[in-house]
Write an enzyme that holds these catalytic residues in place. Structure first.
Site, short mmCIF file in Angstrom:
data_model
loop_
_atom_site.label_atom_id
_atom_site.label_comp_id
_atom_site.label_asym_id
_atom_site.label_seq_id
_atom_site.Cartn_x
_atom_site.Cartn_y
_atom_site.Cartn_z
N MET A 25 24.44 8.02 2.60
CA MET A 25 24.30 9.29 3.30
C MET A 25 24.54 9.12 4.80
O MET A 25 25.10 9.99 5.46
CB MET A 25 22.91 9.89 3.03
CG MET A 25 22.77 11.33 3.47
SD MET A 25 24.03 12.39 2.73
CE MET A 25 23.15 13.10 1.37
N GLU A 45 0.81 -1.23 0.00
CA GLU A 45 0.00 0.00 0.00
C GLU A 45 0.84 1.27 0.00
O GLU A 45 0.42 2.30 -0.53
CB GLU A 45 -0.96 0.01 1.20
CG GLU A 45 -2.10 -1.00 1.09
CD GLU A 45 -1.74 -2.39 1.59
OE1 GLU A 45 -0.56 -2.63 1.90
OE2 GLU A 45 -2.65 -3.23 1.68
N LYS A 77 -17.37 -0.45 5.79
CA LYS A 77 -17.85 -1.44 4.82
C LYS A 77 -19.36 -1.36 4.62
O LYS A 77 -19.85 -1.45 3.49
CB LYS A 77 -17.45 -2.85 5.29
CG LYS A 77 -17.99 -3.91 4.34
CD LYS A 77 -17.13 -5.13 4.26
CE LYS A 77 -17.71 -6.08 3.23
NZ LYS A 77 -16.86 -7.19 2.90
N PHE A 90 -11.82 -6.83 14.01
CA PHE A 90 -10.73 -7.33 13.15
C PHE A 90 -10.37 -6.26 12.10
O PHE A 90 -11.24 -5.72 11.43
CB PHE A 90 -11.18 -8.63 12.46
CG PHE A 90 -10.16 -9.17 11.50
CD1 PHE A 90 -8.92 -9.62 11.96
CD2 PHE A 90 -10.41 -9.20 10.13
CE1 PHE A 90 -7.97 -10.11 11.07
CE2 PHE A 90 -9.46 -9.70 9.24
CZ PHE A 90 -8.24 -10.15 9.72
N GLN A 91 -9.10 -5.95 12.01
CA GLN A 91 -8.55 -4.96 11.06
C GLN A 91 -9.14 -3.58 11.24
O GLN A 91 -9.37 -2.84 10.28
CB GLN A 91 -8.72 -5.46 9.62
CG GLN A 91 -7.90 -6.72 9.36
CD GLN A 91 -7.70 -7.05 7.90
OE1 GLN A 91 -8.58 -6.77 7.09
NE2 GLN A 91 -6.58 -7.64 7.56
C1 LIG Z 1 12.31 5.05 5.31
C2 LIG Z 1 13.61 5.68 5.67
N1 LIG Z 1 14.41 5.10 6.59
C3 LIG Z 1 15.60 5.67 6.92
C4 LIG Z 1 15.99 6.84 6.34
C5 LIG Z 1 17.31 7.48 6.74
N2 LIG Z 1 18.25 7.52 5.61
C6 LIG Z 1 18.43 8.63 4.86
S1 LIG Z 1 19.51 8.40 3.62
C7 LIG Z 1 19.78 6.80 4.07
C8 LIG Z 1 20.74 5.92 3.29
C9 LIG Z 1 20.25 5.63 1.93
O1 LIG Z 1 21.06 4.63 1.37
P1 LIG Z 1 20.99 4.24 -0.16
O2 LIG Z 1 19.58 4.10 -0.58
O3 LIG Z 1 21.86 3.07 -0.40
O4 LIG Z 1 21.51 5.54 -0.89
P2 LIG Z 1 22.94 6.28 -0.86
O5 LIG Z 1 22.90 7.29 0.25
O6 LIG Z 1 23.99 5.24 -0.65
O7 LIG Z 1 23.02 6.95 -2.20
C10 LIG Z 1 19.03 6.48 5.19
C11 LIG Z 1 19.05 5.17 5.86
C12 LIG Z 1 15.10 7.42 5.40
N3 LIG Z 1 15.39 8.59 4.80
N4 LIG Z 1 13.94 6.82 5.06
#
Ligand SMILES: Cc1ncc(C[n+]2csc(CCOP(=O)(O)OP(=O)(O)O)c2C)c(N)n1
Length: 588
Positions: A478, A50, A162, A112-113
């Site tokens: 990052m 979703e 529903k 439920f749900q």
């Molecule tokens: C749902 C979610 N969880 C955690 C984060 C924190 N976060 C920001 S950037 C990042 C790393 C992203 O890694 P990747 O997709 O491999 O991209 P890269 O930075 O290596 O280009 C994380 C964990 C986020 N932005 N969104």
């Protein structure tokens, strides 16, 4: 003739001209799915999660001028949708999300749900409704579409029990909506606009700062005319990219945490700043006190009065539809016959060019390691700058924003506000359905893509031939960058161990996969992916990129716009206090 609530809902969506509903079925919405089965005016796209339904609907909207529509069941379906809803909320995207609910007699009994969808989503929707009576359903849907797209756009949730989908009523779709106490702004105050015009004509160092509001408000023509008529430099935020053409010489690049040196210095040192549909986000101006330590007058145009003076006090607030306000502003500028101070402007440009001359986005190319920046630059060349680009969140997102020059709005789709990993692939699917003839590229990381990789299956079912470019640095890049800078290179849980073979994954879903390890293969593989031969196919490219590359410039938390960490070739100039910088001349 009386029809069921489910049929009423379907008729409402048809009345709204909906083309696609992105959704996932479940017990609470089975009446609706049955009604969908018995119609052929709009298509339903069955996603695999979703969250992806909402992201796809969101990107369908971001890449067109339409409202996105998602449909989810109660309970887990509804909660799975919340991240998508919050993503759209923070980026002001018009969506109508329909969620199923347990039957009205069961509400509040831990059925439920059952979840309290109205309660859960209250902080992250523009508005939400629980429809308790089938006689209210059509009018509620009409209101939902109106609220989602008027004023400052945003997601609206309609929660439908529903039994309401089963009850019967006469169908009547209202022609218009009147909601007491909801009066979205349109024209800006002409007195304020006049003041703004006078201030701009007196400015010595004017700067125009354009945000996502200009993209959503389709004000690109007016923004461009204003910037060109005044001959001033401008910047587009991460959400505003494309509102002013990214390849134009008056554009200084993006501002903020990973903005360009020239855009950040100009933001900090201008004397009159016009903010157009931009909200002085913390990722843009960092600390308000530092930002304002250089005195400047601020003209702030926004459709949402609550955005104005929220973080930074505006000297001239103008509440109104950005497109209409800019039109009035241009008109007044023309009528005034006034011209900006040419000598001062020439000095200002001299300074701006000196900043730009440092070429802050320069990186060291390599014959051995694939530079992520080079992949984005090559994508730009191969697609002639025309692709719709979605991204996930991380270093790759910033490189995409920095190195792909977006010349038109609605071409760059990313989660700027919430920063949602997992946005990119479902967004690419939504954008491709909205723009069947466009080239759509999803720039992602190996971390982000795995958050919604199951949507490769949706892409197969609905023949959306998007190109997925994974900049695979085997790190949550990052996170790694922050740990390197701020946590003594203690890479706690940022290494992506046990990565899958993405080529095999792509193939398992019925797509084409490539793995690229050599810099010399980047361009040929991209050319092949975008060739006529693979036009109809989803292509997943796993680029094994340089693991140690960082995003520059970077502003650390708490630092000001002129206190950037700069790339290695610019380290020396950082040491020079700005006032002593000979480039700046007598302008402070
Ligand atoms: C749902 C979610 N969880 C955690 C984060 C924190 N976060 C920001 S950037 C990042 C790393 C992203 O890694 P990747 O997709 O491999 O991209 P890269 O930075 O290596 O280009 C994380 C964990 C986020 N932005 N969104």
């Amino acid at each position: 003739m009386q029809i069921s609530g489910a049929e009423i809902l379907v008729r409402c969506l048809q009345e709204e001209g909906v083309e696609f509903v992105f959704g996932y079925p479940g017990g609470a919405v089975l009446e609706i799915y049955d009604a969908i089965f018995r119609q052929d005016k709009f298509k339903h796209v069955l996603v695999r999660h979703e969250q992806a339904a909402v992201h796809a609907a969101d990107a369908f909207s971001r890449s067109s001028d339409k409202v996105g529509v998602a449909l989810v069941t109660s309970g887990p379906g509804a909660t799975n949708a919340v991240t998508g809803i919050a993503t759209a909320y923070l980026d002001s995207i018009p969506l109508v999300v329909i969620s199923g609910q347990v039957a009205t007699p069961a509400i509040g009994l831990d059925a439920f749900q059952e979840v309290d969808m109205v309660g859960i989503t209250r902080p992250c929707v523009k508005h939400n409704f629980l429809v308790k009576d089938v006689n209210d359903l059509a009018a509620t849907i009409k209101k939902a579409f109106y609220i989602a797209q008027s004023g400052r756009p945003g997601p609206v949730v309609v929660d439908i029990p529903k039994d309401v989908t089963q009850h019967r009523a006469e169908f009547h779709y209202p022609d218009s909506v009147h909601i007491r106490s909801y009066v979205p702004a349109t024209r800006g105050h002409s007195g304020q606009i006049k003041k703004a015009v006078n201030l701009l004509l007196e400015a010595k160092r004017p700067f125009i700062y354009v945000g996502g509001g200009a993209v959503q408000g389709r004000a690109e023509a007016e923004v461009t005319e204003l910037v060109r008529m005044l001959g001033v430099p401008c910047t587009n935020t991460l959400m505003g990219l494309g509102a002013y053409p990214g390849s134009d010489s008056q554009f200084l690049g993006m501002p903020g945490m990973h903005g360009t040196y020239e855009a950040n210095m100009a933001m900090q040192h201008c004397d009159v700043l016009v903010a157009v549909g931009a909200r002085f986000d913390d990722r843009v101006i960092s600390v308000p006190s530092h930002f304002l330590s250089r005195p400047k007058k601020i003209i702030h145009i926004d459709v949402d009065p609550s955005s104005i003076s929220k973080r930074v006090k505006a000297d001239i607030p103008i509440v109104g539809d950005v497109k209409l306000v800019l039109r009035d502003m241009l008109e007044q500028l023309k009528q005034s016959g006034g011209k900006p101070d040419a000598a001062a402007l020439a000095q200002w440009w001299k300074q701006v060019e000196a900043w730009r001359g440092h070429n802050c986005l320069l990186y060291t190319p390599s014959d051995e390691l694939i530079k992520p920046q080079a992949v984005v630059q090559t994508l730009y060349e191969v697609t002639g700058g025309q692709a719709i680009v979605t991204s996930d969140v991380g270093q790759h997102q910033m490189w995409a924003a920095q190195y792909y020059k977006f010349d038109r709005p609605k071409q760059w789709l990313n989660s700027g506000g919430l920063g949602t990993m997992g946005f990119g692939l479902p967004a690419a699917i939504g954008a491709q359905l909205a723009n069947p003839n466009a080239q759509v590229a999803c720039i992602t990381g190996e971390g982000s893509i795995q958050m919604n990789i199951q949507e490769l299956s949706t892409a197969k079912q609905y023949h959306t031939p998007v190109k997925v470019l994974a900049l695979n640095n085997r790190y949550l890049g990052m996170v790694r960058q922050w740990q390197e800078f701020f946590y003594g290179t203690r890479y706690s849980e940022s290494y992506m161990d046990a990565l899958p073979d993405f080529v095999k994954i792509a193939e398992a879903y019925g797509h084409i996969g490539f793995k690229v390890e050599n810099p010399s293969d980047v361009e040929p593989v991209l050319r092949e992916a975008f060739s006529d031969k693979l036009k109809e196919r989803l292509v997943f490219i796993d680029f094994r990129t340089d693991q140690s590359e960082n995003v520059f410039p970077m502003i650390q938390n708490g630092k000001g716009l002129d206190e950037m960490d700069l790339p290695p070739h610019m380290r020396d100039i950082q040491q020079v206090p700005f006032e002593n910088n000979r480039d700046y001349g007598n302008m402070c």
